[in-house]
Design a protein around this motif. Sequence first.
Motif, mmCIF file in Angstrom:
data_model
loop_
_atom_site.group_PDB
_atom_site.id
_atom_site.type_symbol
_atom_site.label_atom_id
_atom_site.label_comp_id
_atom_site.label_asym_id
_atom_site.label_seq_id
_atom_site.Cartn_x
_atom_site.Cartn_y
_atom_site.Cartn_z
ATOM 1 N N ALA A 27 -46.682 -4.759 -27.892
ATOM 2 C CA ALA A 27 -45.071 -5.037 -28.202
ATOM 3 C C ALA A 27 -44.126 -3.774 -27.359
ATOM 4 C CB ALA A 27 -44.875 -5.075 -29.459
ATOM 5 N N THR A 28 -44.524 -2.759 -27.479
ATOM 6 C CA THR A 28 -44.006 -1.418 -27.067
ATOM 7 C C THR A 28 -43.960 -1.544 -25.394
ATOM 8 O OG1 THR A 28 -44.358 -0.306 -28.839
ATOM 9 C CG2 THR A 28 -43.569 0.918 -26.949
ATOM 10 N N VAL A 29 -45.178 -1.784 -24.920
ATOM 11 C CA VAL A 29 -45.353 -1.723 -23.374
ATOM 12 C C VAL A 29 -44.429 -3.016 -22.979
ATOM 13 C CG1 VAL A 29 -46.999 -1.874 -21.566
ATOM 14 C CG2 VAL A 29 -47.336 -0.377 -23.382
ATOM 15 N N LYS A 30 -44.679 -4.031 -23.599
ATOM 16 C CA LYS A 30 -43.982 -5.267 -23.184
ATOM 17 C C LYS A 30 -42.518 -5.097 -23.256
ATOM 18 C CE LYS A 30 -43.197 -10.248 -24.273
ATOM 19 N NZ LYS A 30 -41.678 -10.122 -23.993
ATOM 20 N N ASN A 31 -42.028 -4.340 -24.301
ATOM 21 C CA ASN A 31 -40.402 -4.347 -24.269
ATOM 22 C C ASN A 31 -40.109 -3.129 -23.340
ATOM 23 O OD1 ASN A 31 -39.648 -6.325 -25.963
ATOM 24 N ND2 ASN A 31 -40.573 -5.373 -27.461
ATOM 25 N N MET A 32 -40.707 -2.139 -23.163
ATOM 26 C CA MET A 32 -40.203 -0.823 -22.434
ATOM 27 C C MET A 32 -40.879 -0.803 -21.021
ATOM 28 S SD MET A 32 -40.191 2.093 -25.573
ATOM 29 C CE MET A 32 -39.519 3.108 -24.551
ATOM 30 N N GLY A 33 -42.132 -1.227 -20.950
ATOM 31 C CA GLY A 33 -42.750 -1.091 -19.706
ATOM 32 C C GLY A 33 -43.643 0.424 -19.954
ATOM 33 N N LEU A 34 -44.220 1.007 -18.944
ATOM 34 C CA LEU A 34 -44.847 2.122 -19.160
ATOM 35 C C LEU A 34 -43.928 3.275 -18.528
ATOM 36 C CD1 LEU A 34 -48.568 1.325 -17.832
ATOM 37 C CD2 LEU A 34 -47.678 1.675 -20.271
ATOM 38 N N SER A 35 -43.454 4.171 -19.392
ATOM 39 C CA SER A 35 -42.786 5.381 -18.987
ATOM 40 C C SER A 35 -43.098 6.670 -20.038
ATOM 41 C CB SER A 35 -41.065 4.867 -19.062
ATOM 42 O OG SER A 35 -40.743 4.894 -20.556
ATOM 43 N N THR A 36 -42.313 7.532 -19.561
ATOM 44 C CA THR A 36 -42.505 8.731 -20.490
ATOM 45 C C THR A 36 -42.081 8.643 -21.820
ATOM 46 O OG1 THR A 36 -40.467 9.693 -19.795
ATOM 47 C CG2 THR A 36 -42.456 10.319 -18.609
ATOM 48 N N GLU A 37 -41.351 7.539 -22.015
ATOM 49 C CA GLU A 37 -40.881 7.316 -23.695
ATOM 50 C C GLU A 37 -41.628 6.234 -24.349
ATOM 51 O OE1 GLU A 37 -36.888 6.020 -23.237
ATOM 52 O OE2 GLU A 37 -36.093 8.011 -21.876
ATOM 53 N N THR A 38 -42.691 5.893 -23.473
ATOM 54 C CA THR A 38 -43.526 4.742 -24.164
ATOM 55 C C THR A 38 -44.351 5.338 -25.427
ATOM 56 O OG1 THR A 38 -43.589 3.700 -21.950
ATOM 57 C CG2 THR A 38 -45.125 2.876 -23.751
ATOM 58 N N VAL A 39 -44.992 6.262 -25.302
ATOM 59 C CA VAL A 39 -45.904 6.629 -26.280
ATOM 60 C C VAL A 39 -45.207 7.140 -27.451
ATOM 61 C CG1 VAL A 39 -47.832 8.603 -26.792
ATOM 62 C CG2 VAL A 39 -48.063 7.197 -24.593
ATOM 63 N N PRO A 40 -43.973 7.958 -27.101
ATOM 64 C CA PRO A 40 -43.437 8.240 -28.419
ATOM 65 C C PRO A 40 -42.808 7.112 -29.333
ATOM 66 C CG PRO A 40 -42.818 9.841 -26.871
ATOM 67 C CD PRO A 40 -43.710 8.639 -26.053
ATOM 68 N N ALA A 41 -42.339 6.143 -28.364
ATOM 69 C CA ALA A 41 -41.838 4.656 -29.029
ATOM 70 C C ALA A 41 -42.948 4.105 -29.794
ATOM 71 C CB ALA A 41 -41.092 4.067 -28.005
ATOM 72 N N TRP A 42 -44.062 3.987 -29.113
ATOM 73 C CA TRP A 42 -45.138 3.319 -29.690
ATOM 74 C C TRP A 42 -45.536 4.051 -31.147
ATOM 75 C CZ3 TRP A 42 -50.351 5.142 -28.627
ATOM 76 C CH2 TRP A 42 -51.462 4.643 -29.479
ATOM 77 N N LEU A 43 -45.779 5.221 -31.147
ATOM 78 C CA LEU A 43 -46.062 6.034 -32.034
ATOM 79 C C LEU A 43 -45.384 6.016 -33.497
ATOM 80 C CD1 LEU A 43 -47.679 9.367 -30.551
ATOM 81 C CD2 LEU A 43 -49.000 7.430 -31.640
ATOM 82 N N ALA A 44 -44.072 5.954 -33.253
ATOM 83 C CA ALA A 44 -42.774 5.655 -34.041
ATOM 84 C C ALA A 44 -43.112 4.192 -34.631
ATOM 85 C CB ALA A 44 -41.552 5.714 -33.469
ATOM 86 N N ALA A 45 -43.501 3.274 -33.701
ATOM 87 C CA ALA A 45 -43.536 1.808 -34.254
ATOM 88 C C ALA A 45 -44.658 1.767 -34.963
ATOM 89 C CB ALA A 45 -43.666 0.915 -33.102
ATOM 90 N N TRP A 46 -45.850 2.626 -34.599
ATOM 91 C CA TRP A 46 -47.038 2.295 -35.408
ATOM 92 C C TRP A 46 -46.938 3.045 -36.638
ATOM 93 C CZ3 TRP A 46 -52.023 5.247 -34.234
ATOM 94 C CH2 TRP A 46 -53.051 4.557 -34.952
ATOM 95 N N GLY A 47 -46.141 4.218 -36.936
ATOM 96 C CA GLY A 47 -46.145 5.057 -37.958
ATOM 97 C C GLY A 47 -45.312 4.103 -39.269
ATOM 98 N N PHE A 48 -44.308 3.338 -38.599
ATOM 99 C CA PHE A 48 -43.437 2.329 -39.543
ATOM 100 C C PHE A 48 -44.160 1.167 -39.859
ATOM 101 C CE2 PHE A 48 -40.624 -0.905 -40.069
ATOM 102 C CZ PHE A 48 -39.636 -0.412 -41.430
ATOM 103 N N GLY A 49 -45.119 0.638 -38.814
ATOM 104 C CA GLY A 49 -45.569 -0.581 -39.094
ATOM 105 C C GLY A 49 -47.048 -0.639 -39.821
ATOM 106 N N TRP A 50 -47.707 0.537 -39.777
ATOM 107 C CA TRP A 50 -49.064 0.534 -40.274
ATOM 108 C C TRP A 50 -48.913 0.481 -41.868
ATOM 109 C CZ3 TRP A 50 -53.320 5.005 -39.054
ATOM 110 C CH2 TRP A 50 -54.565 4.481 -39.878
ATOM 111 N N PRO A 51 -47.911 1.266 -42.658
ATOM 112 C CA PRO A 51 -47.882 0.892 -44.037
ATOM 113 C C PRO A 51 -47.298 -0.380 -44.525
ATOM 114 C CG PRO A 51 -46.796 3.123 -43.254
ATOM 115 C CD PRO A 51 -47.295 2.200 -42.117
ATOM 116 N N VAL A 52 -46.738 -1.140 -43.479
ATOM 117 C CA VAL A 52 -46.179 -2.428 -43.959
ATOM 118 C C VAL A 52 -47.383 -3.565 -43.668
ATOM 119 C CG1 VAL A 52 -44.689 -4.498 -43.173
ATOM 120 C CG2 VAL A 52 -43.942 -1.944 -43.156
ATOM 121 N N ALA A 53 -48.022 -3.061 -42.628
ATOM 122 C CA ALA A 53 -49.334 -4.171 -42.395
ATOM 123 C C ALA A 53 -50.554 -3.632 -43.559
ATOM 124 C CB ALA A 53 -50.186 -3.652 -41.169
ATOM 125 N N PHE A 54 -50.673 -2.539 -44.243
ATOM 126 C CA PHE A 54 -51.508 -2.241 -45.076
ATOM 127 C C PHE A 54 -51.121 -3.032 -46.311
ATOM 128 C CE2 PHE A 54 -53.178 0.919 -48.243
ATOM 129 C CZ PHE A 54 -54.614 0.367 -48.362
#
Length: 77
Positions: A27-54
């Motif tokens: 979802a992050t790559v689809k919305n942002m593409g690949l850039s220097t901001e992609t990994v930090p945005a993805w990690l933030a999304a994952w950090g928020f999403g994992w507890p919800v998913a669990f």
Amino acid sequence: MLPSRFAPVLFGFLLSGIMSCIVTLVATVKNMGLSTETVPAWLAAWGFGWPVAFCVVLVVAPQVRRLVTKLVKPVSD
């Protein structure tokens, strides 16, 4: 090693972590593409999403198991 009684919770923890990792990355790559901001945005999304998913896995898994039991043919001996 954990006692075997924790196996369902550990399974849900690992499955939700892996699935949320992949889904938030896609979802992050689809919305942002690949850039220097992609990994930090993805990690933030994952950090928020994992507890919800669990939490969702812990609540929904027993219901899904019951549904699967109703939808599959029992093994005949």
